[in-house]
Design an enzyme around this catalytic site. Sequence first.
Site, mmCIF file in Angstrom:
data_model
loop_
_atom_site.group_PDB
_atom_site.id
_atom_site.type_symbol
_atom_site.label_atom_id
_atom_site.label_comp_id
_atom_site.label_asym_id
_atom_site.label_seq_id
_atom_site.Cartn_x
_atom_site.Cartn_y
_atom_site.Cartn_z
ATOM 1 N N GLU A 223 0.874 -1.183 0.000
ATOM 2 C CA GLU A 223 0.000 0.000 0.000
ATOM 3 C C GLU A 223 0.901 1.221 0.000
ATOM 4 O O GLU A 223 1.375 1.649 1.049
ATOM 5 C CB GLU A 223 -0.912 -0.028 1.234
ATOM 6 C CG GLU A 223 -1.960 -1.127 1.198
ATOM 7 C CD GLU A 223 -3.100 -0.833 0.223
ATOM 8 O OE1 GLU A 223 -3.322 0.347 -0.102
ATOM 9 O OE2 GLU A 223 -3.755 -1.782 -0.227
ATOM 10 N N CYS A 258 -2.170 9.418 2.246
ATOM 11 C CA CYS A 258 -1.716 8.803 0.990
ATOM 12 C C CYS A 258 -2.576 9.210 -0.196
ATOM 13 O O CYS A 258 -2.096 9.249 -1.314
ATOM 14 C CB CYS A 258 -1.705 7.292 1.141
ATOM 15 S SG CYS A 258 -3.295 6.644 1.674
HETATM 16 P P1 NAD Z 1 6.912 5.017 7.913
HETATM 17 O O1 NAD Z 1 8.104 5.866 8.070
HETATM 18 O O2 NAD Z 1 5.980 4.822 9.060
HETATM 19 O O3 NAD Z 1 7.387 3.626 7.346
HETATM 20 C C1 NAD Z 1 6.475 2.585 7.095
HETATM 21 C C2 NAD Z 1 6.946 1.318 7.769
HETATM 22 O O4 NAD Z 1 8.155 0.884 7.147
HETATM 23 C C3 NAD Z 1 7.250 1.515 9.239
HETATM 24 O O5 NAD Z 1 6.621 0.488 9.973
HETATM 25 C C4 NAD Z 1 8.765 1.434 9.305
HETATM 26 O O6 NAD Z 1 9.229 0.887 10.503
HETATM 27 C C5 NAD Z 1 9.091 0.542 8.133
HETATM 28 N N1 NAD Z 1 10.431 0.790 7.587
HETATM 29 C C6 NAD Z 1 11.025 1.981 7.396
HETATM 30 N N2 NAD Z 1 12.248 1.817 6.849
HETATM 31 C C7 NAD Z 1 12.414 0.490 6.674
HETATM 32 C C8 NAD Z 1 13.471 -0.320 6.158
HETATM 33 N N3 NAD Z 1 14.600 0.215 5.691
HETATM 34 N N4 NAD Z 1 13.296 -1.652 6.143
HETATM 35 C C9 NAD Z 1 12.166 -2.209 6.616
HETATM 36 N N5 NAD Z 1 11.145 -1.493 7.126
HETATM 37 C C10 NAD Z 1 11.264 -0.163 7.154
HETATM 38 O O7 NAD Z 1 5.969 5.580 6.757
HETATM 39 P P2 NAD Z 1 6.347 6.363 5.429
HETATM 40 O O8 NAD Z 1 7.033 5.473 4.487
HETATM 41 O O9 NAD Z 1 6.885 7.704 5.704
HETATM 42 O O10 NAD Z 1 4.828 6.543 4.952
HETATM 43 C C11 NAD Z 1 4.475 7.526 4.049
HETATM 44 C C12 NAD Z 1 4.275 6.893 2.681
HETATM 45 O O11 NAD Z 1 3.313 5.854 2.786
HETATM 46 C C13 NAD Z 1 3.722 7.859 1.674
HETATM 47 O O12 NAD Z 1 4.294 7.565 0.437
HETATM 48 C C14 NAD Z 1 2.240 7.518 1.656
HETATM 49 O O13 NAD Z 1 1.599 7.870 0.459
HETATM 50 C C15 NAD Z 1 2.264 6.040 1.868
HETATM 51 N N6 NAD Z 1 1.041 5.591 2.494
HETATM 52 C C16 NAD Z 1 0.240 4.772 1.790
HETATM 53 C C17 NAD Z 1 -0.957 4.363 2.336
HETATM 54 C C18 NAD Z 1 -1.876 3.466 1.598
HETATM 55 O O14 NAD Z 1 -2.814 2.974 2.213
HETATM 56 N N7 NAD Z 1 -1.653 3.207 0.331
HETATM 57 C C19 NAD Z 1 -1.322 4.793 3.605
HETATM 58 C C20 NAD Z 1 -0.447 5.616 4.289
HETATM 59 C C21 NAD Z 1 0.732 6.018 3.743
#
Ligand code: NAD
Length: 491
Positions: A223, A258
């Site tokens: 997602e 998102c």
């Molecule tokens: P985040 O920083 O919370 O990271 C997401 C998850 O990935 C966390 O649980 C984190 O611990 C894990 N993570 C981070 N780095 C990692 C690595 N190197 N290896 C393994 N796991 C790792 O969230 P984010 O990425 O900043 O979220 C924002 C993004 O997510 C935006 O692009 C947004 O559009 C997208 N998003 C999508 C949805 C959807 O439903 N499609 C919903 C919310 C956010």
Amino acid sequence: MGVEMEENRGAFDGHRAAELMVELREAFGSGRTRSYEWRVAQLKALFRMIDEKEAEIMAALYSDLAKPELEAFLHEVSLTRSACQLALKELKRWMKPEKVSSSITTFPSSSEIVSEPLGVVLIISAWNYPFILSLDPVIGAIAAGNAVVLKPSEVAPATASFFARTLPAYLDSSAIRVVEGAVSETTALLEQKWDKILYTGNSKVGRIVMAAAAKHLTPVVLELGGKSPVVVDSNVNLEVAVKRIIVGKWGCNNGQACISPDYIITTKSFAPKLVEALKSTLEKFYGEDPLESKDLSRIVNSNHFARLTRLLDEDKVYGKIIYGGQRDEKKLKIAPTLLFDVPHDSLIMKEEIFGPILPIITVDKVEESFDIINSRTKPLAAYLFTKDKILEEKFVNNVSSGGMLINDVALHLANPNLPFGGVGESGIGAYHGKFSFDAFSHKKAVLHRSFGGEAPARYPPYTLKKQRILKALLGGDIISLVLALLGWPRS
Ligand code: NAD
């Protein structure tokens, strides 16, 4: 063993992840999670938790994001509650094997599609809607009869610790666990062999998750996000359109969503009217000093604050601010900001913004927006405001995006009968409602036969006559079949 006890044992590393997996495999292997009763008991407990702990949930969301109470209730608590309620109401129907017709080749027989749990699944969630993005997939995984590990986002620590503290008190901890942590803990989890991984977050980490999953041939739901465009035609009800754009952008976690509108495309001639309406409505909604408004979430942390100010401060962008731009680094607040005609090669038009800044770009004719959108990676959502039914049809048929909404913003995700997920760069797979159940189920094809209905033509020795019979049968040619059975030539 409860989560708190696990945490007392020091860092969560590969060894601990392997131990956790053994325990969960055992729980799943016992068959406990497969029963309707277990699934319902867990879902009911989750539902009860949401009701009993509402105040704590709201407090955690405030601590993580200063999320306004109304938004926290509507977008996180209430939607999660509804997802749980729907699963409870529909579970029997979802679990029921689906009868399908059989074919002549298998006659006589009956066929069905049986939804079976995949096994032990991992849910990695993101910080921006830290409550619903964690529990909504968990609801699907439980409904489908799996053992689950939830890894909430460390970027929303209050909500993550709420889960670690509270879920073990309500749910069956032998099969449903929470692991708190950041990159190293998630990396340790990803080394294990899961039966499915649902990850929510950015596409860079999405690639890491998918690469780890590929080692074990583990299927994934990713997602992700992207730059979701809003096309505004000149024939719209401007007042309504502008209110909906604003509440879909700033009224959804201050743009940190998102499916948040990432940029607007409108015509050169209509732009001045749209800009004026946006400015005056923004002021009506958030006051003259929006940095003081209680109705806007803050930026989640200083890293994201720095990321957003870097986008805003790029030379070719800063001069394009037509509204807002104020910021308060200490309070992590950025005012709703409009940019006009930013260059396509600016950082802000390349990266997903994920914050309170909204660029407006212009075209001569509204149809040109289609090419602009389609020349980029596929977004998670695409929005169109218009009264023109032909344009609407063209948009639906020619623009590719995870989801689409005409004449509003963000609301499509509130319909559980629609799958929620991306396409291309915005994600793989989907969930919500029955789609969540399906995302965590294997659709097993089951054909039932008895010992009757023998067809000697199947068996060796393969004679010409048998070949003729089979060819006629499969081709649906009754005359040839009769002739072949009688041993007469076709002509
Ligand atoms: P985040 O920083 O919370 O990271 C997401 C998850 O990935 C966390 O649980 C984190 O611990 C894990 N993570 C981070 N780095 C990692 C690595 N190197 N290896 C393994 N796991 C790792 O969230 P984010 O990425 O900043 O979220 C924002 C993004 O997510 C935006 O692009 C947004 O559009 C997208 N998003 C999508 C949805 C959807 O439903 N499609 C919903 C919310 C956010």
